[in-house]
Motif scaffolding. Structure first.
Motif, PDB file in Angstrom:
ATOM      1  N   VAL A 203       0.836  -1.201   0.000  1.00 32.79           N
ATOM      2  CA  VAL A 203       0.000   0.000   0.000  1.00 32.79           C
ATOM      3  C   VAL A 203       0.873   1.254   0.000  1.00 32.79           C
ATOM      4  CG1 VAL A 203      -1.918  -1.126   1.201  1.00 32.79           C
ATOM      5  CG2 VAL A 203      -0.168   0.068   2.521  1.00 32.79           C
ATOM      6  N   SER A 204       0.331   2.317  -0.586  1.00 34.10           N
ATOM      7  CA  SER A 204       1.028   3.594  -0.617  1.00 34.10           C
ATOM      8  C   SER A 204       1.049   4.207   0.776  1.00 34.10           C
ATOM      9  CB  SER A 204       0.323   4.547  -1.590  1.00 34.10           C
ATOM     10  OG  SER A 204       0.787   5.864  -1.429  1.00 34.10           O
ATOM     11  N   VAL A 205       2.224   4.549   1.253  1.00 34.60           N
ATOM     12  CA  VAL A 205       2.342   5.175   2.573  1.00 34.60           C
ATOM     13  C   VAL A 205       1.595   6.506   2.610  1.00 34.60           C
ATOM     14  CG1 VAL A 205       3.981   6.195   4.207  1.00 34.60           C
ATOM     15  CG2 VAL A 205       4.522   4.026   3.087  1.00 34.60           C
ATOM     16  N   ASN A 206       1.648   7.240   1.503  1.00 34.15           N
ATOM     17  CA  ASN A 206       0.994   8.548   1.457  1.00 34.15           C
ATOM     18  C   ASN A 206      -0.527   8.456   1.490  1.00 34.15           C
ATOM     19  OD1 ASN A 206       3.384   9.978   1.368  1.00 34.15           O
ATOM     20  ND2 ASN A 206       3.457  10.045  -0.857  1.00 34.15           N
ATOM     21  N   HIS A 207      -1.082   7.269   1.181  1.00 34.49           N
ATOM     22  CA  HIS A 207      -2.534   7.110   1.163  1.00 34.49           C
ATOM     23  C   HIS A 207      -3.070   6.374   2.395  1.00 34.49           C
ATOM     24  CE1 HIS A 207      -1.893   7.994  -3.169  1.00 34.49           C
ATOM     25  NE2 HIS A 207      -3.058   8.591  -3.044  1.00 34.49           N
ATOM     26  N   LEU A 208      -2.193   6.025   3.330  1.00 29.33           N
ATOM     27  CA  LEU A 208      -2.654   5.355   4.537  1.00 29.33           C
ATOM     28  C   LEU A 208      -3.508   6.314   5.378  1.00 29.33           C
ATOM     29  CD1 LEU A 208       0.558   3.449   5.705  1.00 29.33           C
ATOM     30  CD2 LEU A 208      -1.568   2.425   4.884  1.00 29.33           C
ATOM     31  N   GLU A 209      -4.663   5.842   5.820  1.00 24.31           N
ATOM     32  CA  GLU A 209      -5.547   6.692   6.617  1.00 24.31           C
ATOM     33  C   GLU A 209      -5.715   6.182   8.047  1.00 24.31           C
ATOM     34  OE1 GLU A 209     -10.003   8.725   6.397  1.00 24.31           O
ATOM     35  OE2 GLU A 209      -9.331   7.354   4.822  1.00 24.31           O
ATOM     36  N   ALA A 210      -6.039   4.911   8.217  1.00 25.19           N
ATOM     37  CA  ALA A 210      -6.259   4.376   9.570  1.00 25.19           C
ATOM     38  C   ALA A 210      -6.233   2.862   9.530  1.00 25.19           C
ATOM     39  CB  ALA A 210      -7.591   4.867  10.133  1.00 25.19           C
ATOM     40  N   MET A 211      -5.929   2.250  10.677  1.00 24.23           N
ATOM     41  CA  MET A 211      -6.034   0.802  10.812  1.00 24.23           C
ATOM     42  C   MET A 211      -7.122   0.505  11.838  1.00 24.23           C
ATOM     43  SD  MET A 211      -3.092  -2.128  11.364  1.00 24.23           S
ATOM     44  CE  MET A 211      -2.503  -1.495  12.941  1.00 24.23           C
ATOM     45  N   GLU A 212      -7.959  -0.456  11.523  1.00 25.13           N
ATOM     46  CA  GLU A 212      -9.062  -0.808  12.411  1.00 25.13           C
ATOM     47  C   GLU A 212      -9.179  -2.320  12.504  1.00 25.13           C
ATOM     48  OE1 GLU A 212     -12.117   1.347  10.441  1.00 25.13           O
ATOM     49  OE2 GLU A 212     -12.271  -0.058   8.768  1.00 25.13           O
ATOM     50  N   ARG A 213      -9.978  -2.758  13.465  1.00 22.74           N
ATOM     51  CA  ARG A 213     -10.163  -4.195  13.662  1.00 22.74           C
ATOM     52  C   ARG A 213     -11.639  -4.529  13.511  1.00 22.74           C
ATOM     53  NH1 ARG A 213      -7.103  -7.416  18.543  1.00 22.74           N
ATOM     54  NH2 ARG A 213      -7.351  -9.543  17.710  1.00 22.74           N
ATOM     55  N   SER A 214     -11.926  -5.529  12.693  1.00 25.08           N
ATOM     56  CA  SER A 214     -13.311  -5.914  12.451  1.00 25.08           C
ATOM     57  C   SER A 214     -13.857  -6.707  13.640  1.00 25.08           C
ATOM     58  CB  SER A 214     -13.404  -6.767  11.179  1.00 25.08           C
ATOM     59  OG  SER A 214     -12.782  -8.026  11.388  1.00 25.08           O
ATOM     60  N   THR A 215     -15.167  -6.931  13.639  1.00 26.97           N
ATOM     61  CA  THR A 215     -15.799  -7.697  14.722  1.00 26.97           C
ATOM     62  C   THR A 215     -15.303  -9.133  14.751  1.00 26.97           C
ATOM     63  OG1 THR A 215     -17.661  -8.152  13.231  1.00 26.97           O
ATOM     64  CG2 THR A 215     -17.888  -6.281  14.745  1.00 26.97           C
ATOM     65  N   GLN A 216     -14.772  -9.603  13.622  1.00 23.73           N
ATOM     66  CA  GLN A 216     -14.214 -10.957  13.558  1.00 23.73           C
ATOM     67  C   GLN A 216     -12.748 -10.998  14.001  1.00 23.73           C
ATOM     68  OE1 GLN A 216     -15.852  -9.590  10.812  1.00 23.73           O
ATOM     69  NE2 GLN A 216     -17.801 -10.557  11.400  1.00 23.73           N
ATOM     70  N   VAL A 221      -6.874  -1.990   6.933  1.00 25.72           N
ATOM     71  CA  VAL A 221      -6.360  -0.647   6.799  1.00 25.72           C
ATOM     72  C   VAL A 221      -7.242   0.125   5.828  1.00 25.72           C
ATOM     73  CG1 VAL A 221      -4.753  -1.179   4.900  1.00 25.72           C
ATOM     74  CG2 VAL A 221      -4.292   0.752   6.397  1.00 25.72           C
ATOM     75  N   LYS A 222      -7.552   1.375   6.187  1.00 25.69           N
ATOM     76  CA  LYS A 222      -8.330   2.249   5.325  1.00 25.69           C
ATOM     77  C   LYS A 222      -7.378   3.070   4.474  1.00 25.69           C
ATOM     78  CE  LYS A 222     -12.088   4.147   6.563  1.00 25.69           C
ATOM     79  NZ  LYS A 222     -13.127   5.021   7.190  1.00 25.69           N
ATOM     80  N   ILE A 223      -7.706   3.155   3.182  1.00 28.69           N
ATOM     81  CA  ILE A 223      -6.883   3.896   2.233  1.00 28.69           C
ATOM     82  C   ILE A 223      -7.578   5.206   1.891  1.00 28.69           C
ATOM     83  CG2 ILE A 223      -5.756   3.837  -0.023  1.00 28.69           C
ATOM     84  CD1 ILE A 223      -4.670   1.806   1.966  1.00 28.69           C
ATOM     85  N   ARG A 224      -6.881   6.302   2.054  1.00 24.29           N
ATOM     86  CA  ARG A 224      -7.454   7.611   1.761  1.00 24.29           C
ATOM     87  C   ARG A 224      -7.820   7.693   0.279  1.00 24.29           C
ATOM     88  NH1 ARG A 224      -3.555  10.115   3.454  1.00 24.29           N
ATOM     89  NH2 ARG A 224      -4.215  10.324   5.614  1.00 24.29           N
ATOM     90  N   GLY A 225      -9.094   8.001   0.012  1.00 21.74           N
ATOM     91  CA  GLY A 225      -9.554   8.102  -1.363  1.00 21.74           C
ATOM     92  C   GLY A 225     -10.292   6.878  -1.851  1.00 21.74           C
TER      93      GLY A 225
END
Length: 247
Positions: A203-216, A221-225
């Motif tokens: 993934v592009s470092v410049n487009h990294l937005e956030a990391m989250e954990r699903s219910t499972q 990781v969320k990608i900006r855009g």
């Protein structure tokens, strides 16, 4: 942007000129009918972009581009040709676009827009390295063969690379394309700009937005855009978390 049109067919030159004139922010400053003429016009008219045919008398487009790329501040070259077999050679002479005739206005506009993004320093960096250079400048674009010929995708426009068997898909601002490169080689070359989050994904470092954990319990990781989230393998969670703390 100052544009030079090079084609041995007068009607082809005129057609391209009409399309360029209809696009904002571009001006045709000269035309040429072969490679020799093109080199002379580059020296006198100082265009920033050259729209060039390949098959021409006296000196063809590939030969002319090879000479232009050795200049201190070479213009961006976009080939406009009826033949698709020269795509590899076009990349060898650092072409920024490869459009198939009949060129349409939309494709021409997109190719010119990509060229516009390159400043003089980037254009200079695209020149061939001298024989005594030890390091090759990092690519500013990824090349892909598509139905339209050779497409060049700016690195800054790429969200992520995903491997699938023998091919890698490039996901970028304007869609996706397949390339015949390995994820391992891309990771090595682009390590400062892309980070591996999975065995099959960079993934592009410049487009990294956030990391989250699903219910499972799966990290994503969320990608900006982009609306979609990408899976992060357990072995890469810790490293990605540390990386994102520095952004």
């Amino acid at each position: 942007m100052r544009v030079l049109i090079v084609d041995d067919e007068p009607l082809a030159r005129e057609r391209l000129k009409r399309m360029v004139d209809e696009l904002p922010d571009y001006q045709v400053v000269a035309t040429a009918e072969n490679g020799n003429d093109a080199i002379g016009q580059v020296e006198s008219a100082r265009p920033e972009v050259v729209l060039m045919d390949i098959r021409m008398p006296e000196m063809d487009g590939l030969q002319a581009a090879a000479k232009l790329v050795d200049q201190k501040h070479p213009p961006a070259v976009i080939f406009c040709t009826a033949y698709d077999e020269y795509a590899v050679e076009a990349f060898d002479v650092q072409a920024l676009g490869y459009l198939m005739k009949p060129v349409n206005k939309e494709e021409l506009g997109q190719a010119l827009a990509r060229a516009t993004k390159l400043n003089k320093a980037q254009l200079s960096a695209l020149g061939k390295p001298s024989k005594d250079q030890e390091e090759v400048p990092a690519r500013s674009h990824i090349s892909a063969r598509t139905h339209r010929g050779l497409e060049l995708i700016p690195i800054e426009d790429i969200f992520y690379f995903r491997a699938d068997q023998k091919y890698v898909t490039v996901h970028h601002h304007h869609g996706e394309v397949l390339i015949d490169e390995t994820l391992k080689d891309l990771e090595k070359e682009l390590e400062a700009r892309f980070y591996r989050i999975h065995r099959n994904c960079l993934v592009s470092v410049n487009h990294l937005e956030a990391m989250e954990r699903s219910t499972q319990g799966q990290h994503k990781v969320k990608i900006r855009g982009l609306d979609e989230s990408l899976d992060v393998s357990r072995r890469h969670v810790s490293g990605l978390r540390k990386l994102m703390q520095t952004l």
